[in-house]
Design a protein around this motif. Structure first.
Motif, PDB file in Angstrom:
ATOM      1  N   PHE A  79       0.829  -1.218   0.000  1.00  0.00           N
ATOM      2  CA  PHE A  79       0.000   0.000   0.000  1.00  0.00           C
ATOM      3  C   PHE A  79       0.857   1.259   0.000  1.00  0.00           C
ATOM      4  CE2 PHE A  79      -2.303  -3.325   2.355  1.00  0.00           C
ATOM      5  CZ  PHE A  79      -3.413  -3.450   1.529  1.00  0.00           C
ATOM      6  N   ASP A  83      -4.455   5.181  -0.338  1.00  0.00           N
ATOM      7  CA  ASP A  83      -5.156   3.951  -0.723  1.00  0.00           C
ATOM      8  C   ASP A  83      -6.341   3.719   0.218  1.00  0.00           C
ATOM      9  OD1 ASP A  83      -3.434   3.452  -2.781  1.00  0.00           O
ATOM     10  OD2 ASP A  83      -2.318   1.847  -1.763  1.00  0.00           O
ATOM     11  N   GLU A  84      -7.444   3.226  -0.335  1.00  0.00           N
ATOM     12  CA  GLU A  84      -8.603   2.870   0.487  1.00  0.00           C
ATOM     13  C   GLU A  84      -8.531   1.384   0.798  1.00  0.00           C
ATOM     14  OE1 GLU A  84     -12.053   4.146  -1.683  1.00  0.00           O
ATOM     15  OE2 GLU A  84     -11.681   6.260  -1.270  1.00  0.00           O
ATOM     16  N   VAL A  85      -8.616   1.039   2.102  1.00  0.00           N
ATOM     17  CA  VAL A  85      -8.362  -0.335   2.529  1.00  0.00           C
ATOM     18  C   VAL A  85      -9.445  -0.799   3.500  1.00  0.00           C
ATOM     19  CG1 VAL A  85      -5.862  -0.194   2.226  1.00  0.00           C
ATOM     20  CG2 VAL A  85      -6.873   0.492   4.406  1.00  0.00           C
ATOM     21  N   PRO A 111      -7.251  -4.037  -0.492  1.00  0.00           N
ATOM     22  CA  PRO A 111      -7.824  -2.810  -1.076  1.00  0.00           C
ATOM     23  C   PRO A 111      -9.348  -2.841  -1.073  1.00  0.00           C
ATOM     24  CG  PRO A 111      -6.108  -3.753  -2.492  1.00  0.00           C
ATOM     25  CD  PRO A 111      -6.403  -4.777  -1.449  1.00  0.00           C
ATOM     26  N   LYS A 112      -9.944  -1.676  -0.871  1.00  0.00           N
ATOM     27  CA  LYS A 112     -11.401  -1.534  -0.982  1.00  0.00           C
ATOM     28  C   LYS A 112     -11.734  -1.043  -2.384  1.00  0.00           C
ATOM     29  CE  LYS A 112     -13.726   2.125   0.192  1.00  0.00           C
ATOM     30  NZ  LYS A 112     -14.574   2.340  -1.028  1.00  0.00           N
ATOM     31  N   ARG A 303     -10.095 -10.430  -0.340  1.00  0.00           N
ATOM     32  CA  ARG A 303     -10.194  -9.784  -1.661  1.00  0.00           C
ATOM     33  C   ARG A 303     -11.436 -10.267  -2.404  1.00  0.00           C
ATOM     34  NH1 ARG A 303      -4.503 -10.958  -1.886  1.00  0.00           N
ATOM     35  NH2 ARG A 303      -3.279  -9.080  -1.513  1.00  0.00           N
TER      36      ARG A 303
END
Length: 347
Positions: A79, A83-85, A111-112, A303
């Motif tokens: 990351f 970053d969107e997580v 990751p989102k 994921r």
């Protein structure tokens, strides 16, 4: 910075309080600092903390988090900032997921997807992981099998039904109330049969055997079972099935996945399972973060849960988001299992 914590008193009663806490100023080599946007609430398993010798004076509450990366450690490779997580804090974390920022190991995050909202991601990650663990890791689900989901209108039950439908499995589900039955009957893809166990006249084993032509179901996901003919009054409203009913409705070579950690099988019960060549597995999704033995598989599952959220395969059962100042009251209701949907605190 404030977070939600639980305290145990001498009577083992859990109390929830919002208190000040500090996040370490320096990051470890593989740690990530995340600004939390949402955190889902799940009941605190005090017994598990005690079994793992993790019990402290106060234990952090809220571990299913979603947010934005603000800072990364020197050896982080997965990351970068902004970053969107989404992920689940480890069992031994000292920081509540309701803090504005948390530090977490990079290998506990995925990751989102952009299309997935903060609330949906936080609300689905735990139940999605649990459904995958039950159906893939433990039961080895396959196309054409028949699955019975007990309490199908629960957040875990709904995602289990949706995951099973995606893989071509025929689904039966039990409903604990008329409202639950109506909800399950309106699900699309549709459930093959909704069994209203709220009605005393309905026999669970008989209904399942009738639906399967007497062959029984291939997989059973329970939400707890009755161990004895007479249970304490406090457990009667839950309408739990008796373990003998589950053994009766299980087909040859079937898989029984249970969440009953105190399950006791008498020799006649074990003999019945032997005659059917059936298997019994215990569902404890905490093993993924308690052990690093299958870290790659764990991240693959998370994921995949996010992918199915983004494509609409998963449609989690969520309450309206609650603000931080209502978190204590909401958590008390979650701990007492007074809410039927997944509660997410939006920060």
């Amino acid at each position: 910075m404030k977070g939600l914590y639980c305290r145990l008193n001498d009577s083992e009663e859990v109390k929830f309080v919002i208190q000040e806490t500090d996040v370490p100023a320096t990051l470890g080599d593989h740690q990530v600092k995340v600004q939390v946007k949402g955190c889902a609430l799940s009941p605190v398993d005090v017994r598990l903390f005690n079994d793992l010798k993790l019990q402290r004076d106060t234990a952090p509450v809220g571990r299913e988090i979603v947010g934005t990366v603000r800072q990364v450690g020197p050896k982080v490779s997965f990351f970068q900032p902004d970053d969107e997580v989404v992920g689940i804090l480890s069992l031994d974390t000292e920081v509540s997921g309701l803090c504005s920022t948390v530090t977490i190991h990079e290998q506990l995050l995925v990751p989102k997807p952009e299309k997935v909202s903060w609330v949906s991601a936080a609300g689905a990650v735990r139940d999605g992981l649990r459904a995958y663990t039950a159906l893939h890791t433990l039961a080895h689900m396959a196309v054409g099998q028949t699955l019975l989901v007990l309490d199908g209108a629960s957040p875990f039950g709904v995602l289990s039904i949706q995951l099973a439908h995606y893989h071509g499995v025929k689904v039966l589900a039990t409903a604990h109330s008329q409202d639950d039955q109506k909800f399950l009957e309106q699900l699309r893809p549709s459930v093959a049969r909704v069994i209203g166990v709220w009605d005393a006249k309905v026999d669970l084993a008989e209904s399942c055997l009738e639906e399967t032509g007497g062959l029984g179901v291939d997989i059973v996901l329970d939400a707890g079972v009755k161990l004895y003919e007479e249970e304490p009054e406090a457990q009667q409203p839950l309408q739990l099935p008796h373990k003998h009913d589950i053994i009766t409705l299980l087909g040859v070579g079937g898989h029984w996945v249970t969440m009953e950690h105190n399950l006791q099988l008498d020799p006649p019960d074990a003999h019945s399972l032997f005659l059917k060549a059936a298997s019994l597995s215990f569902l404890n999704d905490e093993v993924w973060t308690a052990s690093t033995a299958r870290q790659g598989r764990y991240l693959h599952i998370l994921r995949d849960v996010m992918d199915k959220l983004s494509t609409g395969t998963f449609r989690p059962l969520l309450e309206d988001p609650v603000p931080l100042y209502e978190a204590t009251v909401s958590m008390e209701m979650v701990q007492k299992r007074q809410v039927r949907k997944r509660v997410v605190v939006q920060l």
